[in-house]
Design a protein around this motif. Structure first.
Motif, mmCIF file in Angstrom:
data_model
loop_
_atom_site.group_PDB
_atom_site.id
_atom_site.type_symbol
_atom_site.label_atom_id
_atom_site.label_comp_id
_atom_site.label_asym_id
_atom_site.label_seq_id
_atom_site.Cartn_x
_atom_site.Cartn_y
_atom_site.Cartn_z
ATOM 1 N N SER A 2 58.475 16.545 93.452
ATOM 2 C CA SER A 2 57.890 17.570 92.780
ATOM 3 C C SER A 2 56.532 17.535 93.193
ATOM 4 O O SER A 2 56.004 16.753 93.736
ATOM 5 C CB SER A 2 58.347 17.425 91.480
ATOM 6 O OG SER A 2 57.493 16.478 90.671
ATOM 7 N N THR A 8 62.422 14.148 92.072
ATOM 8 C CA THR A 8 63.056 15.129 91.229
ATOM 9 C C THR A 8 64.703 14.876 91.402
ATOM 10 O O THR A 8 64.897 14.718 92.509
ATOM 11 C CB THR A 8 62.818 16.734 91.231
ATOM 12 O OG1 THR A 8 62.929 16.770 92.577
ATOM 13 C CG2 THR A 8 61.290 16.887 90.749
ATOM 14 N N TYR A 9 65.518 14.785 90.432
ATOM 15 C CA TYR A 9 66.950 14.877 90.689
ATOM 16 C C TYR A 9 67.509 16.013 90.310
ATOM 17 O O TYR A 9 67.377 16.530 89.182
ATOM 18 C CB TYR A 9 67.490 13.701 89.729
ATOM 19 C CG TYR A 9 66.658 12.542 90.251
ATOM 20 C CD1 TYR A 9 67.251 11.613 91.528
ATOM 21 C CD2 TYR A 9 65.940 11.655 89.555
ATOM 22 C CE1 TYR A 9 66.518 10.464 91.821
ATOM 23 C CE2 TYR A 9 65.071 10.668 89.774
ATOM 24 C CZ TYR A 9 65.668 9.993 91.028
ATOM 25 O OH TYR A 9 64.954 8.687 91.274
ATOM 26 N N LYS A 10 68.301 16.603 91.268
ATOM 27 C CA LYS A 10 69.126 17.739 90.998
ATOM 28 C C LYS A 10 70.416 17.611 90.011
ATOM 29 O O LYS A 10 70.900 16.511 90.146
ATOM 30 C CB LYS A 10 69.724 18.186 92.289
ATOM 31 C CG LYS A 10 70.212 19.899 92.393
ATOM 32 C CD LYS A 10 70.628 20.166 93.608
ATOM 33 C CE LYS A 10 71.169 21.680 93.612
ATOM 34 N NZ LYS A 10 71.861 21.952 94.795
ATOM 35 N N VAL A 11 70.604 18.596 89.152
ATOM 36 C CA VAL A 11 71.648 18.254 88.166
ATOM 37 C C VAL A 11 72.818 18.415 88.856
ATOM 38 O O VAL A 11 72.995 19.451 89.807
ATOM 39 C CB VAL A 11 71.704 19.711 87.176
ATOM 40 C CG1 VAL A 11 72.830 19.616 86.321
ATOM 41 C CG2 VAL A 11 70.216 19.793 86.643
ATOM 42 N N SER A 13 76.475 19.391 90.100
ATOM 43 C CA SER A 13 77.133 20.696 90.125
ATOM 44 C C SER A 13 78.355 20.268 89.409
ATOM 45 O O SER A 13 78.945 21.304 88.647
ATOM 46 C CB SER A 13 77.480 21.016 91.516
ATOM 47 O OG SER A 13 78.520 20.423 92.164
ATOM 48 N N LYS A 20 75.314 19.310 81.472
ATOM 49 C CA LYS A 20 74.070 19.820 82.313
ATOM 50 C C LYS A 20 72.995 20.142 81.424
ATOM 51 O O LYS A 20 71.493 19.786 82.053
ATOM 52 C CB LYS A 20 74.185 21.146 83.267
ATOM 53 C CG LYS A 20 75.147 20.948 84.432
ATOM 54 C CD LYS A 20 75.444 22.418 84.971
ATOM 55 C CE LYS A 20 76.420 21.888 86.355
ATOM 56 N NZ LYS A 20 76.907 23.372 86.781
ATOM 57 N N TRP A 23 71.391 16.580 80.721
ATOM 58 C CA TRP A 23 70.770 16.315 81.764
ATOM 59 C C TRP A 23 69.417 16.680 81.893
ATOM 60 O O TRP A 23 68.285 15.919 82.108
ATOM 61 C CB TRP A 23 71.462 16.562 83.189
ATOM 62 C CG TRP A 23 70.912 16.081 84.433
ATOM 63 C CD1 TRP A 23 69.616 16.835 84.822
ATOM 64 C CD2 TRP A 23 71.061 15.096 85.266
ATOM 65 N NE1 TRP A 23 69.320 16.277 86.354
ATOM 66 C CE2 TRP A 23 70.178 15.332 86.276
ATOM 67 C CE3 TRP A 23 72.170 14.075 85.229
ATOM 68 C CZ2 TRP A 23 70.440 14.307 87.366
ATOM 69 C CZ3 TRP A 23 72.196 13.397 86.408
ATOM 70 C CH2 TRP A 23 71.386 13.376 87.368
ATOM 71 N N LYS A 24 69.235 18.006 81.708
ATOM 72 C CA LYS A 24 67.927 18.664 81.674
ATOM 73 C C LYS A 24 66.993 18.200 80.622
ATOM 74 O O LYS A 24 65.803 18.071 80.760
ATOM 75 C CB LYS A 24 68.004 20.241 81.780
ATOM 76 C CG LYS A 24 68.613 20.671 83.043
ATOM 77 C CD LYS A 24 69.035 22.151 82.772
ATOM 78 C CE LYS A 24 69.645 22.767 84.084
ATOM 79 N NZ LYS A 24 70.211 24.048 83.785
ATOM 80 N N GLU A 37 67.590 5.939 92.398
ATOM 81 C CA GLU A 37 68.918 6.892 92.515
ATOM 82 C C GLU A 37 70.224 5.889 92.403
ATOM 83 O O GLU A 37 71.180 6.549 91.855
ATOM 84 C CB GLU A 37 69.154 7.176 94.172
ATOM 85 C CG GLU A 37 68.427 8.470 94.499
ATOM 86 C CD GLU A 37 68.542 8.708 96.157
ATOM 87 O OE1 GLU A 37 69.837 8.878 96.335
ATOM 88 O OE2 GLU A 37 67.565 9.152 96.469
ATOM 89 N N GLU A 44 74.601 10.362 84.994
ATOM 90 C CA GLU A 44 75.832 11.293 84.868
ATOM 91 C C GLU A 44 76.764 10.954 83.780
ATOM 92 O O GLU A 44 77.315 11.928 83.000
ATOM 93 C CB GLU A 44 76.591 11.311 86.409
ATOM 94 C CG GLU A 44 75.749 11.981 87.558
ATOM 95 C CD GLU A 44 76.457 11.951 88.604
ATOM 96 O OE1 GLU A 44 77.645 11.495 88.747
ATOM 97 O OE2 GLU A 44 75.650 12.099 89.805
#
Length: 131
Positions: A2, A8-11, A13, A20, A23-24, A37, A44
């Motif tokens: 970022s 940064t880790y993507k939510v 899908s 979600k 997560w945020k 990672e 999750e």
């Protein structure tokens, strides 16, 4: 990365909307100095367990903990067990990710005394090493 230099880790899908949202909410609270990672699957699982727990508790608040069968027997709703199992999973994973006060204290102790960032020094140890 970022703009502030943090990863940064993507939510994912595949998570449902409630997971979600969780997560945020929790991702900014994570100690990114120790999170990597390899921890993503645990995060999750935590978020999905949270969503399952919250959904079950919402149903229980609306419908109660029991229901009457067609034969007139009072039986526990399935959501009671689902909520209990999801909450147990959340607690276990939360401890692993350092979401609880006790787990943060334990992590800090494992890193050494201080603010838990691993950058503190122990004067006695430093004297032994430097000499």
């Amino acid at each position: 990365m970022s703009e502030n230099g943090k990863v940064t880790y993507k939510v994912p899908s595949w998570l449902d909307n409630m997971a979600k949202t969780e997560w945020k909410r929790v991702l900014p609270l994570i100690d990114h100095d120790t999170f990597s990672e390899v921890d993503l699957k645990a995060l999750e699982a935590y978020c999905q367990a949270y969503a399952k727990w919250k959904r079950s508790e919402t149903i229980l608040m609306k419908k109660g903990y029991t229901f009457e069968t067609p034969n007139g027997y009072v039986q526990q709703r399935p959501e009671v067990s689902i909520a209990k199992d999801a909450f147990a999973s959340m607690q276990t994973i939360a401890k692993e990710l350092g979401f609880t006060p006790a787990s943060r204290i334990r992590m800090d102790k494992n890193r050494g005394e201080g603010n838990g960032r691993g950058d503190e020094t122990d004067p006695e140890m430093e004297d032994m090493i430097v000499k």
